[in-house]
Motif scaffolding. Structure first.
Motif, mmCIF file in Angstrom:
data_model
loop_
_atom_site.group_PDB
_atom_site.id
_atom_site.type_symbol
_atom_site.label_atom_id
_atom_site.label_comp_id
_atom_site.label_asym_id
_atom_site.label_seq_id
_atom_site.Cartn_x
_atom_site.Cartn_y
_atom_site.Cartn_z
ATOM 1 N N ASN A 1 -3.788 5.505 3.831
ATOM 2 C CA ASN A 1 -4.630 4.922 4.873
ATOM 3 C C ASN A 1 -6.011 5.529 4.784
ATOM 4 O O ASN A 1 -6.173 6.741 4.722
ATOM 5 N N LYS A 2 -7.006 4.671 4.777
ATOM 6 C CA LYS A 2 -8.378 5.149 4.683
ATOM 7 C C LYS A 2 -9.008 5.151 6.062
ATOM 8 O O LYS A 2 -8.864 4.199 6.817
ATOM 9 N N GLN B 1 0.859 -1.189 0.000
ATOM 10 C CA GLN B 1 0.000 0.000 0.000
ATOM 11 C C GLN B 1 0.890 1.232 0.000
ATOM 12 O O GLN B 1 1.807 1.338 0.810
#
Length: 75
Positions: A9-10, A4
């Motif tokens: 970061n969600k 990622q």
């Protein structure tokens, strides 16, 4: 586990974004990093940036445990 890209970061609950940013700033101030939200994070060491994230995680886990147990914080 898939790779990622950094900064991707969600937030699971988007309504919490402001509270998380405020917590990040408060923790950075407690660690002696004043004006953290406006500073260039690239000029900080990995250790300094890691401390902020680590303490955020620690505090979020403490809050979740208190919530689950029905106790209130002592701060």
């Amino acid at each position: 586990m898939a790779y990622q890209k950094p900064g991707r970061n969600k937030i699971v609950v988007p309504e919490a974004r402001q509270a998380l940013n405020q917590m990040k700033t408060e923790i950075a101030n407690e660690l002696g990093l004043s004006n953290y939200d406006a500073m260039d994070k690239g000029n900080l060491t990995a250790r300094q940036n890691g401390y902020v994230g680590g303490y955020m995680t620690k505090r979020l886990v403490e809050q979740a445990q208190r919530s689950m147990s029905g106790t209130t914080p002592t701060r």
